[in-house]
Design a protein around this motif. Structure first.
Motif, PDB file in Angstrom:
ATOM      1  N   ARG A   8       0.856  -1.195   0.000  1.00  0.00           N
ATOM      2  CA  ARG A   8       0.000   0.000   0.000  1.00  0.00           C
ATOM      3  C   ARG A   8       0.890   1.243   0.000  1.00  0.00           C
ATOM      4  O   ARG A   8       1.907   1.291   0.677  1.00  0.00           O
ATOM      5  N   ASP A   9       0.508   2.240  -0.789  1.00  0.00           N
ATOM      6  CA  ASP A   9       1.250   3.490  -0.943  1.00  0.00           C
ATOM      7  C   ASP A   9       2.642   3.252  -1.529  1.00  0.00           C
ATOM      8  O   ASP A   9       3.606   3.906  -1.172  1.00  0.00           O
ATOM      9  N   HIS A  10       2.734   2.298  -2.431  1.00  0.00           N
ATOM     10  CA  HIS A  10       3.969   2.026  -3.168  1.00  0.00           C
ATOM     11  C   HIS A  10       3.689   2.160  -4.664  1.00  0.00           C
ATOM     12  O   HIS A  10       2.549   2.066  -5.103  1.00  0.00           O
ATOM     13  N   PHE A  11       4.747   2.367  -5.407  1.00  0.00           N
ATOM     14  CA  PHE A  11       4.677   2.304  -6.860  1.00  0.00           C
ATOM     15  C   PHE A  11       5.130   0.929  -7.301  1.00  0.00           C
ATOM     16  O   PHE A  11       6.064   0.361  -6.719  1.00  0.00           O
ATOM     17  N   LEU A  12       4.511   0.416  -8.339  1.00  0.00           N
ATOM     18  CA  LEU A  12       4.999  -0.773  -9.035  1.00  0.00           C
ATOM     19  C   LEU A  12       5.504  -0.306 -10.381  1.00  0.00           C
ATOM     20  O   LEU A  12       4.764   0.330 -11.149  1.00  0.00           O
ATOM     21  N   GLN A  25       5.357  -1.036 -19.700  1.00  0.00           N
ATOM     22  CA  GLN A  25       5.810   0.346 -19.518  1.00  0.00           C
ATOM     23  C   GLN A  25       4.838   1.164 -18.668  1.00  0.00           C
ATOM     24  O   GLN A  25       4.532   2.307 -18.968  1.00  0.00           O
ATOM     25  N   THR A  26       4.367   0.560 -17.575  1.00  0.00           N
ATOM     26  CA  THR A  26       3.433   1.262 -16.700  1.00  0.00           C
ATOM     27  C   THR A  26       4.021   1.505 -15.324  1.00  0.00           C
ATOM     28  O   THR A  26       4.902   0.785 -14.850  1.00  0.00           O
ATOM     29  N   LEU A  27       3.478   2.537 -14.692  1.00  0.00           N
ATOM     30  CA  LEU A  27       3.732   2.828 -13.284  1.00  0.00           C
ATOM     31  C   LEU A  27       2.383   2.757 -12.591  1.00  0.00           C
ATOM     32  O   LEU A  27       1.441   3.453 -12.979  1.00  0.00           O
ATOM     33  N   THR A  28       2.289   1.889 -11.604  1.00  0.00           N
ATOM     34  CA  THR A  28       1.035   1.658 -10.900  1.00  0.00           C
ATOM     35  C   THR A  28       1.169   2.114  -9.457  1.00  0.00           C
ATOM     36  O   THR A  28       2.161   1.797  -8.790  1.00  0.00           O
ATOM     37  N   ILE A  42      -2.940   2.516 -12.647  1.00  0.00           N
ATOM     38  CA  ILE A  42      -1.859   2.898 -13.552  1.00  0.00           C
ATOM     39  C   ILE A  42      -1.920   4.417 -13.689  1.00  0.00           C
ATOM     40  O   ILE A  42      -2.951   4.969 -14.045  1.00  0.00           O
ATOM     41  N   ILE A  43      -0.802   5.083 -13.392  1.00  0.00           N
ATOM     42  CA  ILE A  43      -0.820   6.549 -13.332  1.00  0.00           C
ATOM     43  C   ILE A  43      -0.027   7.215 -14.451  1.00  0.00           C
ATOM     44  O   ILE A  43       0.179   8.429 -14.421  1.00  0.00           O
ATOM     45  N   ASN A  44       0.403   6.448 -15.428  1.00  0.00           N
ATOM     46  CA  ASN A  44       1.173   7.065 -16.525  1.00  0.00           C
ATOM     47  C   ASN A  44       0.593   6.753 -17.912  1.00  0.00           C
ATOM     48  O   ASN A  44       1.276   6.910 -18.907  1.00  0.00           O
ATOM     49  N   ARG A  45      -0.656   6.352 -17.962  1.00  0.00           N
ATOM     50  CA  ARG A  45      -1.260   6.015 -19.244  1.00  0.00           C
ATOM     51  C   ARG A  45      -2.597   6.746 -19.424  1.00  0.00           C
ATOM     52  O   ARG A  45      -3.658   6.234 -19.051  1.00  0.00           O
ATOM     53  N   PRO A  46      -2.544   7.963 -19.999  1.00  0.00           N
ATOM     54  CA  PRO A  46      -3.798   8.677 -20.261  1.00  0.00           C
ATOM     55  C   PRO A  46      -4.701   7.861 -21.186  1.00  0.00           C
ATOM     56  O   PRO A  46      -4.236   7.174 -22.090  1.00  0.00           O
ATOM     57  N   ALA A  47      -6.008   7.948 -20.936  1.00  0.00           N
ATOM     58  CA  ALA A  47      -6.985   7.157 -21.684  1.00  0.00           C
ATOM     59  C   ALA A  47      -7.437   7.830 -22.978  1.00  0.00           C
ATOM     60  O   ALA A  47      -8.284   7.289 -23.681  1.00  0.00           O
ATOM     61  N   GLY A  48      -6.902   9.018 -23.284  1.00  0.00           N
ATOM     62  CA  GLY A  48      -7.339   9.729 -24.477  1.00  0.00           C
ATOM     63  C   GLY A  48      -8.639  10.482 -24.243  1.00  0.00           C
ATOM     64  O   GLY A  48      -9.345  10.842 -25.177  1.00  0.00           O
ATOM     65  N   LEU A  49      -8.946  10.709 -22.996  1.00  0.00           N
ATOM     66  CA  LEU A  49     -10.172  11.364 -22.574  1.00  0.00           C
ATOM     67  C   LEU A  49      -9.783  12.395 -21.536  1.00  0.00           C
ATOM     68  O   LEU A  49      -8.900  12.137 -20.715  1.00  0.00           O
ATOM     69  N   ARG A 165       6.682   9.955 -15.326  1.00  0.00           N
ATOM     70  CA  ARG A 165       6.467   9.284 -14.038  1.00  0.00           C
ATOM     71  C   ARG A 165       7.192   7.956 -13.901  1.00  0.00           C
ATOM     72  O   ARG A 165       7.762   7.660 -12.852  1.00  0.00           O
ATOM     73  N   LEU A 166       7.170   7.116 -14.925  1.00  0.00           N
ATOM     74  CA  LEU A 166       7.777   5.786 -14.836  1.00  0.00           C
ATOM     75  C   LEU A 166       9.270   5.886 -14.530  1.00  0.00           C
ATOM     76  O   LEU A 166       9.758   5.282 -13.569  1.00  0.00           O
ATOM     77  N   GLN A 167      10.008   6.652 -15.311  1.00  0.00           N
ATOM     78  CA  GLN A 167      11.450   6.763 -15.082  1.00  0.00           C
ATOM     79  C   GLN A 167      11.745   7.500 -13.782  1.00  0.00           C
ATOM     80  O   GLN A 167      12.690   7.168 -13.081  1.00  0.00           O
ATOM     81  N   ALA A 168      10.918   8.478 -13.412  1.00  0.00           N
ATOM     82  CA  ALA A 168      11.131   9.195 -12.148  1.00  0.00           C
ATOM     83  C   ALA A 168      11.019   8.242 -10.959  1.00  0.00           C
ATOM     84  O   ALA A 168      11.817   8.314 -10.024  1.00  0.00           O
ATOM     85  N   ALA A 169      10.049   7.339 -10.999  1.00  0.00           N
ATOM     86  CA  ALA A 169       9.920   6.348  -9.926  1.00  0.00           C
ATOM     87  C   ALA A 169      11.123   5.413  -9.922  1.00  0.00           C
ATOM     88  O   ALA A 169      11.676   5.094  -8.864  1.00  0.00           O
ATOM     89  N   ALA A 170      11.568   4.965 -11.093  1.00  0.00           N
ATOM     90  CA  ALA A 170      12.751   4.103 -11.183  1.00  0.00           C
ATOM     91  C   ALA A 170      13.980   4.833 -10.654  1.00  0.00           C
ATOM     92  O   ALA A 170      14.842   4.219 -10.000  1.00  0.00           O
ATOM     93  N   ASN A 171      14.067   6.128 -10.910  1.00  0.00           N
ATOM     94  CA  ASN A 171      15.209   6.917 -10.413  1.00  0.00           C
ATOM     95  C   ASN A 171      15.304   6.883  -8.892  1.00  0.00           C
ATOM     96  O   ASN A 171      16.401   6.950  -8.346  1.00  0.00           O
TER      97      ASN A 171
END
Length: 187
Positions: A8-12, A25-28, A42-49, A165-171
């Motif tokens: 809980r309260d972690h990124f995957l 290629q997701t950050l969850t 998933i917080i790095n994949r806009p739905a196009g909406l 976001r994905l690379q920032a979390a990996a950093n």
């Protein structure tokens, strides 16, 4: 499940070899994790909406407030009709609100969307369509080296553009995903 084992309260962070198109290629952000399963967005994949498109779709008037073009996120592959608002915690009570930390909450009720449309909602938020994960599935995927995990960071969650976001979390782990192989393995 011991609190020490909860994500809980972690990124995957998806590993480069993850080929599932729903999660590659997701950050969850993990909102809940217990012996009953996990719930992440998933917080790095806009739905196009955009959020104002969502307001129009569900018949919420937002004409009184200028709304910045804020994306709705494709938070998961299943139950895309279930909407969630991940936001900074507020003093205002919402009908269906689940605190994740003292600073971050998850709300599923329409009252928060109505408040956002009036400019009265949380200032930092993320609207997503998401899905729960079955019991034991996440733990097995971590054992299979599908995900890296790290403590979540609210600046990454709410303030960075989705594509960073994905690379920032990996950093935060000292990992450059571009230097990792796309082949899975065990040492």
């Amino acid at each position: 499940m011991s609190e020490l084992l909860s994500l809980r309260d972690h990124f995957l962070i998806s590993m480069p070899h993850l080929s599932d198109p729903h999660f590659s290629q997701t950050l969850t952000y993990i909102c809940d994790h217990s012996e009953y399963g996990a719930m992440g967005i998933i917080i790095n994949r806009p739905a196009g909406l955009l959020v104002h498109d969502l307001f129009t779709h569900i018949d919420i008037d937002y004409s009184q407030v200028a709304i910045a073009p804020t994306p709705v996120y494709n938070g998961g592959p299943v139950h895309e009709d279930r909407g969630f608002v991940l936001h900074r915690s507020t003093l205002r009570p919402w009908i269906s609100c689940h605190p994740i930390t003292s600073d971050i909450s998850l709300t599923t009720s329409m009252d928060i969307l109505e408040a956002l449309a009036l400019g009265e909602g949380p200032k930092e938020f993320l609207v997503a369509l998401a899905t729960p994960v079955g019991a034991g599935q996440l733990e097995q995927e971590i054992r299979d080296n599908v995900w890296l995990s790290c403590q979540a960071n609210s600046d990454i969650l709410f303030r960075l553009p989705a594509e960073e976001r994905l690379q920032a979390a990996a950093n935060t782990l000292g990992v450059n995903l571009h230097l990792m192989t796309s082949h899975a393995g065990h040492a």
